[in-house]
Design an enzyme around this catalytic site. Structure first.
Site, PDB file in Angstrom:
ATOM      1  CB  ILE A  20      -0.961   0.010   1.199  1.00 19.35           C
ATOM      2  CG1 ILE A  20      -1.742  -1.325   1.249  1.00 19.35           C
ATOM      3  CG2 ILE A  20      -1.899   1.199   1.104  1.00 19.35           C
ATOM      4  CD1 ILE A  20      -2.443  -1.697  -0.044  1.00 19.35           C
ATOM      5  CB  THR A  21       1.394   3.746  -2.703  1.00 18.85           C
ATOM      6  OG1 THR A  21       1.886   2.770  -3.624  1.00 18.85           O
ATOM      7  CG2 THR A  21       2.148   5.052  -2.910  1.00 18.85           C
ATOM      8  CD  GLU A  73      -2.331   2.209 -10.500  1.00 25.44           C
ATOM      9  OE1 GLU A  73      -3.225   2.188 -11.363  1.00 25.44           O
ATOM     10  OE2 GLU A  73      -2.029   3.212  -9.853  1.00 25.44           O
ATOM     11  N   GLY A 111      28.408   5.088 -19.076  1.00 21.82           N
ATOM     12  CA  GLY A 111      29.487   4.178 -18.722  1.00 21.82           C
ATOM     13  C   GLY A 111      29.551   3.957 -17.226  1.00 21.82           C
ATOM     14  CG  ASP A 149     -10.607   0.149 -16.890  1.00 18.02           C
ATOM     15  OD1 ASP A 149      -9.724  -0.733 -16.960  1.00 18.02           O
ATOM     16  OD2 ASP A 149     -11.818  -0.089 -17.021  1.00 18.02           O
TER      17      ASP A 149
END
Length: 383
Positions: free
Chosen positions: A159-160, A366, A342, A242
Site C-alpha cells: 500500500i503506497t 497497478e 558508462g 482503467d
C-alpha cells in the site's frame, strides 16, 4: 484541405511549464536524498501542495484544481521527471480517490475530497493482499455489518504511502458466496480503532514513498462509509484501474524523459578519442531509439488520457496499452541511459541508476505488464 500537426492545447503546455519550474527548483534537489534515506520528501510535498499540484484531478466543486485527465497526467509526468517517489503524491491521491469519484454518494465526496484538495490529507488505495495480487478477486479481508457499523478484519499489502495517508479506500468481502460480486469498498481513516501499519518495505526503488502492510483488527467504521452499493466494490476497483493506469504510464514517461535529458547532457560534454561522445554514430543511434520510443509512448499515454476524460468504452484497452508500453519504454530508456554514461551511470553521483531502479516498478504495480497483455488480448479477441 489543411491538416494541422497535433499539438497540446495551450493550457496544457502552460501546465507543463508551471510544473517543470516548480519541480526543477523545489523537487529535483531533494530526489537523491529521498532515495538515500528512504524518507518521504516532505519538502517536495510541501512545494507541490503550495502550487496545487498534489491532487490536481479533484473537481472544482470539492475545492480542487479541476484538472482534466490529460493535465493530471502531465503533472505526474513532470514530477516523475524530477523525482519518481514524489510523483506518487498526485498519482496516489488520484488512485485513492477515484473510487469515490466513480461510485460514492455526494455526502461521502463532500466529506473526503475537500481535505485532499486542500493538501490536508492524502488518500491510499488498499486492494492487494498477501495471497491476492493479480488475482484480486481472491482477497480475504472481510467486512461484516453490525448494526450501524461495518467491522473489517484482514490485511492489505503493497500500500503506497500507508501510514502517511489520512484516508484509505479499502476493498473487502461482504458476501463470501459471491466471489467478485461479493466485494465492497469502504473509506477507512488512519485514526479509526483497529487499523495499524507494518514496517516500511525495503525496496529497489521509489524509496521515498513508503510502502507498508495495513492491518484491520475488528476495525469498526460507520455504515455510511461504504462506497456505492454492497457488492459493487470489485467493479469499482477495476474501473478505477482503467483510469489510473494512465497515471502510471505518465509516471513512466517522466522517469524516461528525465533519464534521456541527463544522458543527452552528458554525451554532449563527455569527450573520448578527441571528440564529444555525442559525435559517435553508435551513440546517436541509441539516442534516436530512446527518443523515438519515448515519443511513441507519450502519444499513446495522451490518447489514453483523452479516453479517460471522456469515459470511452475502449479505455480499458488503451489504459492497459499505455501503462504496458510506457513502462517497458521507461525500463529500456533508463537502462540505455546508464550505458551511455558508462561507469558514471553505475554510480550514485549521477541520477541515472536511481531512475533505472525507479522505472522497474512501473512494469509491476497497478497490474503487471503480463496482466496488461492479457487485458489487451481479451479486448482484441472480443472485437
Amino acid at each position: 484541405m489543411v491538416f494541422e500537426a497535433y499539438q497540446l492545447p495551450e493550457e496544457h503546455a502552460e501546465v507543463r511549464a508551471a510544473v517543470r519550474a516548480v519541480c526543477d527548483a523545489k523537487v529535483a534537489p531533494h530526489a537523491a536524498e529521498a532515495d538515500e534515506t528512504g524518507q518521504f520528501p516532505q519538502s517536495s510535498y510541501d512545494a507541490l501542495r503550495a502550487a496545487d499540484f498534489h491532487a490536481p484531478h479533484v473537481p472544482a466543486e470539492y475545492g480542487g484544481a479541476g484538472a482534466d485527465a490529460l493535465a493530471t497526467a502531465i503533472v505526474i509526468e513532470e514530477v516523475a521527471r524530477a523525482c519518481a517517489c514524489s510523483s506518487l503524491v498526485p498519482a496516489g491521491n488520484k488512485l485513492g480517490t477515484m473510487p469515490l469519484l466513480l461510485a460514492a454518494d455526494e455526502q461521502l465526496k463532500q466529506r473526503y475530497l475537500p481535505p485532499v484538495a486542500r493538501g490536508e490529507a492524502m488518500f491510499s488505495y488498499c486492494l492487494s493482499e498477501p495471497e491476492a495480487g493479480s488475482d484480486a478477486a481472491s482477497m480475504r479481508t472481510r467486512a461484516e455489518r453490525d448494526g450501524d457499523t461495518w467491522v473489517l478484519n484482514g490485511v492489505k499489502r503493497w500500500i503506497t504511502n500507508a501510514g502517511l495517508s489520512e484516508f484509505y479506500t479499502v476493498f473487502a468481502v461482504t458476501d463470501p458466496t459471491a466471489r467478485s460480486r461479493g466485494i465492497s469498498a469502504f473509506v477507512v481513516e488512519r485514526t479509526d480503532p483497529g487499523i495499524s501499519f507494518g514496517a516500511p518495505e525495503r525496496k529497489l526503488g521509489i524509496k521515498g514513498s513508503p510502502t507498508r502492510e495495513v492491518y484491520f483488527d475488528d476495525c469498526r467504521i460507520p455504515a455510511d462509509r461504504i462506497i456505492g452499493a454492497p457488492g459493487t466494490g470489485f467493479a469499482t476497483a477495476m474501473r478505477t484501474l482503467d483510469h489510473t493506469r494512465v497515471t502510471i504510464a505518465a509516471q513512466a514517461l517522466g522517469i524516461a524523459q528525465g533519464a534521456l535529458d541527463h544522458a543527452l547532457a552528458y554525451v554532449r560534454q563527455r569527450r573520448q578519442f578527441g571528440r564529444a561522445v555525442a559525435d559517435f554514430q553508435g551513440v546517436q543511434f541509441m539516442l534516436a531509439d530512446m527518443g523515438m520510443s519515448l515519443e511513441a509512448a507519450r502519444q499513446l499515454t495522451y490518447a489514453a488520457a483523452g479516453r479517460s476524460e471522456r469515459g470511452e468504452a475502449d479505455l480499458t484497452y488503451f489504459g492497459a496499452a499505455a501503462k504496458c508500453f510506457a513502462s517497458d519504454v521507461a525500463m529500456r530508456v533508463t537502462t540505455d541511459a546508464v550505458q551511455l554514461l558508462g561507469g558514471y551511470g553505475y554510480t550514485r553521483d549521477f541520477p541515472l541508476e536511481r531512475m533505472m531502479r525507479d522505472a522497474k516498478i512501473t512494469q509491476i504495480y497497478e497490474g503487471t505488464n503480463q496482466v496488461q497483455r492479457i487485458v489487451m488480448a481479451r479486448h482484441l479477441l472480443g472485437g
